[in-house]
Structures are given as structure tokens and as C-alpha cells.
Design a protein around this motif. Structure first.
Motif, PDB file in Angstrom:
ATOM      1  N   TRP A  27       0.829  -1.209   0.000  1.00  9.80           N
ATOM      2  CA  TRP A  27       0.000   0.000   0.000  1.00  9.80           C
ATOM      3  C   TRP A  27       0.860   1.253   0.000  1.00  9.80           C
ATOM      4  N   SER A  28       2.021   1.203   0.647  1.00  4.42           N
ATOM      5  CA  SER A  28       2.888   2.378   0.677  1.00  4.42           C
ATOM      6  C   SER A  28       3.423   2.689  -0.730  1.00  4.42           C
ATOM      7  N   PHE A  29       3.672   1.650  -1.530  1.00  4.56           N
ATOM      8  CA  PHE A  29       4.060   1.873  -2.930  1.00  4.56           C
ATOM      9  C   PHE A  29       2.911   2.501  -3.701  1.00  4.56           C
ATOM     10  N   ASN A  30       1.701   2.050  -3.415  1.00  7.13           N
ATOM     11  CA  ASN A  30       0.521   2.633  -4.044  1.00  7.13           C
ATOM     12  C   ASN A  30       0.390   4.112  -3.686  1.00  7.13           C
ATOM     13  N   SER A  31       0.634   4.443  -2.414  1.00  5.30           N
ATOM     14  CA  SER A  31       0.560   5.830  -1.961  1.00  5.30           C
ATOM     15  C   SER A  31       1.584   6.701  -2.683  1.00  5.30           C
ATOM     16  N   LEU A  32       2.814   6.182  -2.796  1.00  2.53           N
ATOM     17  CA  LEU A  32       3.871   6.917  -3.477  1.00  2.53           C
ATOM     18  C   LEU A  32       3.515   7.139  -4.940  1.00  2.53           C
ATOM     19  N   GLY A  33       3.018   6.087  -5.599  1.00  4.63           N
ATOM     20  CA  GLY A  33       2.652   6.205  -7.007  1.00  4.63           C
ATOM     21  C   GLY A  33       1.556   7.233  -7.223  1.00  4.63           C
ATOM     22  N   ASN A  34       0.545   7.240  -6.356  1.00  7.85           N
ATOM     23  CA  ASN A  34      -0.540   8.212  -6.475  1.00  7.85           C
ATOM     24  C   ASN A  34      -0.040   9.635  -6.275  1.00  7.85           C
ATOM     25  N   PRO A  99       1.089  15.491   1.787  1.00  3.74           N
ATOM     26  CA  PRO A  99       2.288  14.644   1.709  1.00  3.74           C
ATOM     27  C   PRO A  99       1.936  13.177   1.900  1.00  3.74           C
ATOM     28  N   VAL A 100       2.749  12.292   1.328  1.00  5.10           N
ATOM     29  CA  VAL A 100       2.471  10.854   1.379  1.00  5.10           C
ATOM     30  C   VAL A 100       2.288  10.358   2.804  1.00  5.10           C
ATOM     31  N   GLY A 101       3.230  10.715   3.684  1.00  4.19           N
ATOM     32  CA  GLY A 101       3.167  10.247   5.059  1.00  4.19           C
ATOM     33  C   GLY A 101       1.957  10.782   5.809  1.00  4.19           C
ATOM     34  N   ASP A 102       1.650  12.063   5.607  1.00  2.00           N
ATOM     35  CA  ASP A 102       0.508  12.664   6.296  1.00  2.00           C
ATOM     36  C   ASP A 102      -0.794  11.994   5.883  1.00  2.00           C
ATOM     37  N   ALA A 103      -0.984  11.827   4.574  1.00  2.00           N
ATOM     38  CA  ALA A 103      -2.220  11.209   4.087  1.00  2.00           C
ATOM     39  C   ALA A 103      -2.338   9.760   4.567  1.00  2.00           C
ATOM     40  N   SER A 104      -1.224   9.041   4.553  1.00  2.82           N
ATOM     41  CA  SER A 104      -1.239   7.647   5.015  1.00  2.82           C
ATOM     42  C   SER A 104      -1.643   7.562   6.480  1.00  2.82           C
ATOM     43  N   ALA A 105      -1.106   8.466   7.292  1.00  5.87           N
ATOM     44  CA  ALA A 105      -1.421   8.463   8.721  1.00  5.87           C
ATOM     45  C   ALA A 105      -2.899   8.716   8.959  1.00  5.87           C
ATOM     46  N   VAL A 268       2.221   3.584   7.386  1.00  8.16           N
ATOM     47  CA  VAL A 268       2.627   4.962   7.638  1.00  8.16           C
ATOM     48  C   VAL A 268       4.148   5.086   7.698  1.00  8.16           C
ATOM     49  N   VAL A 269       4.789   4.129   8.360  1.00  8.32           N
ATOM     50  CA  VAL A 269       6.249   4.159   8.490  1.00  8.32           C
ATOM     51  C   VAL A 269       6.909   4.070   7.116  1.00  8.32           C
ATOM     52  N   PHE A 270       6.444   3.101   6.309  1.00  6.34           N
ATOM     53  CA  PHE A 270       7.023   2.944   4.973  1.00  6.34           C
ATOM     54  C   PHE A 270       6.752   4.162   4.102  1.00  6.34           C
ATOM     55  N   ALA A 271       5.563   4.758   4.260  1.00  8.36           N
ATOM     56  CA  ALA A 271       5.219   5.935   3.476  1.00  8.36           C
ATOM     57  C   ALA A 271       6.130   7.108   3.819  1.00  8.36           C
ATOM     58  N   PHE A 272       6.455   7.263   5.108  1.00  7.75           N
ATOM     59  CA  PHE A 272       7.349   8.354   5.499  1.00  7.75           C
ATOM     60  C   PHE A 272       8.765   8.115   4.999  1.00  7.75           C
ATOM     61  N   ILE A 273       9.168   6.864   4.948  1.00 10.53           N
ATOM     62  CA  ILE A 273      10.491   6.550   4.384  1.00 10.53           C
ATOM     63  C   ILE A 273      10.546   6.967   2.922  1.00 10.53           C
ATOM     64  N   ILE A 288       7.888  11.845  13.164  1.00  8.32           N
ATOM     65  CA  ILE A 288       8.593  10.635  13.606  1.00  8.32           C
ATOM     66  C   ILE A 288       7.980  10.093  14.897  1.00  8.32           C
ATOM     67  N   ILE A 289       7.714  10.974  15.865  1.00  7.25           N
ATOM     68  CA  ILE A 289       7.092  10.546  17.123  1.00  7.25           C
ATOM     69  C   ILE A 289       5.701   9.974  16.863  1.00  7.25           C
ATOM     70  N   GLY A 290       4.968  10.631  15.979  1.00  8.57           N
ATOM     71  CA  GLY A 290       3.643  10.137  15.632  1.00  8.57           C
ATOM     72  C   GLY A 290       3.694   8.759  14.991  1.00  8.57           C
ATOM     73  N   SER A 291       4.688   8.540  14.143  1.00  7.16           N
ATOM     74  CA  SER A 291       4.839   7.229  13.509  1.00  7.16           C
ATOM     75  C   SER A 291       5.111   6.144  14.541  1.00  7.16           C
ATOM     76  N   ILE A 292       5.918   6.478  15.549  1.00  6.79           N
ATOM     77  CA  ILE A 292       6.206   5.513  16.620  1.00  6.79           C
ATOM     78  C   ILE A 292       4.925   5.152  17.367  1.00  6.79           C
ATOM     79  N   CYS A 293       4.116   6.166  17.671  1.00  4.47           N
ATOM     80  CA  CYS A 293       2.841   5.916  18.364  1.00  4.47           C
ATOM     81  C   CYS A 293       1.941   5.009  17.542  1.00  4.47           C
ATOM     82  N   VAL A 294       1.921   5.246  16.231  1.00  6.99           N
ATOM     83  CA  VAL A 294       1.054   4.461  15.354  1.00  6.99           C
ATOM     84  C   VAL A 294       1.504   3.006  15.276  1.00  6.99           C
ATOM     85  N   THR A 295       2.824   2.771  15.295  1.00  4.63           N
ATOM     86  CA  THR A 295       3.322   1.402  15.137  1.00  4.63           C
ATOM     87  C   THR A 295       3.226   0.571  16.415  1.00  4.63           C
TER      88      THR A 295
END
Length: 316
Positions: A27-34, A99-105, A268-273, A288-295
Motif C-alpha cells: 500500500w505504501s508503494f501505491n501511496s507513493l505512485g498516487n 504529503p504521502v506520510g501525512d495522508a497515510s497516517a 505509515v512508516v514505509f510511506a514516510f520513508i 517521527i514521534i507520531g509514527s512511533i505511536c502508530v506502530t
């Protein structure tokens, strides 16, 4: 052995967790492609092309199941397909403006909606730990998305602010419809009438008709992609979307909807990467802190699934 017995005997197996994690990565690849393709092509064009990718599913519909299909099963299948199509288009809009990471989150805040719906309609247990993990998930989403009402955006232009807000709303609606898909698919599994091809067919027809009408009205959006790279981004978005959807549905055969949804937040983590290395959007410390909370939730549910499997093996 009945279908329900098969489902219960395979419940909480590692294969379901594996399918859920693979789905998150794809899904993170899909997010990047979009995110990349919508810089050159209309979101409606992208949504239309992605919908066409699901049309071959008609060939694989299990016609032998029509005898056990009731009106409720038909309604659930259509609701799942239509919701999936709406989730698709809203997700594309979200990734095109935010942004990819924001939308994914924001999209994976659907775990909250999903947990509520499954506790009501599927009678899944929602205990104190689930509530705490959901709370961390919400906190993580807020830190990543930085809602203007909470943080403000004095350092960005008004146009960027409006685009981010619209993208966030689209991503949130994508989460709602995505949660509805997970719940209806799990309900179909419980009734023994689940057919992935039928759901994909409903999704394809809904998307085909809806986006074709939009493109016929907005002719200026029917622009052709000018470079091979644009076609490559569209291919990534289309292929990743279809593959990820398949893995998500497979995961639902072995795990309940809340587990699949919460594990999926690792996307979300992969999307931010990908955002940090492949796009122009920056990743700050709050993200980054938000990503940790999500994982935290995916890690907990993964470990719990393994423990429950071992306990089942010991009891047997």
C-alpha cells in the motif's frame, strides 16, 4: 467441516499477520505512485484507470455460490465494492494534495472507526488494551497530520494550507469507507458467502461509471501523460493497489477486521520513508514521534497473535 469451522480453526494464525504486513508495505508503494502521478495527471483519470484494473475479476466470480446467496449477502457485497471504490478515489485525492506520510497516517485512523463498527456489528471484543492502543494511534495521527486548528500553519502559504486541509478531509473520508469495507468483508466471511471477485467487480463497475461520468464533464482532466516516467508512476499505483487489496482480503480470512486494520497502520512508516527519500516533502520530528505511536498497535497485535497461536497449539 463447515466454512465457519474452517475460519475459526485458522483464526489468529501467523499467515494472517504476514498477509496484513505485506499489504501495508505494498500500500505504501501505491501511496507513493498516487502522489507522484497526480502531479501530472488528474486524480479522476488515475482513479478511472485503477478501476479498470479490477474489471477482469468478473471472470472469477463464483457462480456456484449463487444458490446460497441471500439478499443480505448481495447487499453486503455491493456495499463493500462501492465503499472500496469511494475509498480509492478519496485516497487518490488525499495523496495528491497532502504529503504521502501525512495522508497515510490520516487514512489509517480507520482503525478507530473499524474497532467501533466491529464491536457493534461483529461482536468483536474491545477491551482496555484495545482502547489504549487506539488512543496512541489517534495521538500519532494528530502529531503526523498537524491539524491547523491545533497547531496552525503560520510557516506555509494559504494555498498550501487549503490544499492540505482538503487532502486531510479526503483522507479521513477514505478511512471511513475503508473501515466499512473491512467490516463488510469480515461479515461475509462469517456468513460463508465471501467472494473477492464479486466485490472487485462491484468496485470496478462503480468506479468505471462514476469516474467516466466525471471525466466526460471535466474534459480538461482527460489529459494524456507526457513522459514514460508518468506511465511508470501510474503502473506502480495501479499494480500496487490491486496487489495490496488482494493481500488485505486474504488477511481477513485469518484475522478479525480490527487486527488487519491496526497492523495496516505500519504503512505509515514505509510511506514516510518513501516521502523522505523520493519526494520533496520534509519529515519533521513530530511526524517521527507520531509514527512511533502508530506502530505500537501493529507490534502488540502481532505479538498477541503469536502468543494465542502457541496457546492453541498447547491446548490441542
Amino acid at each position: 467441516m463447515s466454512i465457519d469451522e474452517v475460519d475459526r480453526s485458522s483464526y489468529h494464525t501467523p499467515i494472517g499477520l504476514l498477509f496484513a504486513f505485506i499489504s501495508a508495505i505494498v500500500w505504501s508503494f501505491n501511496s507513493l505512485g498516487n502522489n507522484l502521478v497526480t502531479k501530472a495527471v488528474s486524480v479522476w483519470t488515475v482513479s478511472f484507470v485503477i478501476s479498470l484494473c479490477y474489471l477482469p475479476a468478473f471472470v472469477f466470480i463464483k457462480l456456484e455460490q449463487k444458490e446460497i446467496f441471500e439478499t443480505t449477502d448481495t447487499i453486503l457485497t455491493v456495499v463493500a465494492g462501492v465503499s472500496d471504490s469511494l475509498s480509492l478515489s478519496l485516497g487518490v485525492i488525499g495523496f495528491s494534495l497532502a504529503p504521502v506520510g501525512d495522508a497515510s497516517a490520516i487514512i489509517f485512523s480507520k482503525s478507530v472507526v473499524c474497532a467501533i463498527l466491529t464491536s457493534i456489528f461483529l461482536e468483536d471484543k474491545f477491551n482496555f488494551r484495545d482502547g489504549v492502543l487506539t488512543l496512541f494511534n489517534v495521538i500519532g495521527v494528530i502529531l503526523i497530520s498537524k491539524p491547523p486548528l491545533v497547531f496552525g500553519h503560520a510557516d506555509v502559504g494559504l494555498e498550501d494550507n487549503v490544499d492540505t486541509f482538503i487532502g486531510s478531509i479526503a483522507a479521513l473520508l477514505c478511512a471511513v469507507f475503508g473501515a466499512l469495507v473491512l467490516v463488510t468483508v469480515r461479515k461475509l466471511h462469517q456468513r460463508g458467502t465471501y467472494d473477492m471477485a464479486a466485490i472487485w467487480s462491484a468496485k470496478a463497475m462503480t468506479g468505471y461509471l462514476m469516474f467516466a461520468v466525471i471525466l466526460s464533464i471535466r474534459l480538461e482532466d482527460s489529459q494524456n501523460m507526457s513522459t514514460l516516467l508518468d506511465w511508470g508512476y501510474l503502473f506502480i499505483a495501479c499494480a500496487a493497489g490491486v496487489i495490496a487489496t488482494g493481500f488485505t482480503y486474504l488477511a481477513l480470512r485469518y484475522q478479525n477486521a480490527s487486527v488487519v486494520s491496526l497492523i495496516g497502520t505500519s504503512e505509515v512508516v514505509f510511506a514516510f520513508i518513501f516521502q523522505g527519500f523520493l519526494t520533496e516533502d520534509n519529515v519533521d520530528w513530530m511526524s517521527i514521534i507520531g509514527s512511533i505511536c502508530v506502530t505500537l498497535a501493529p507490534l502488540w497485535y502481532g505479538l498477541r497473535g503469536i502468543v494465542q497461536l502457541r496457546q492453541t497449539d498447547i491446548e490441542q
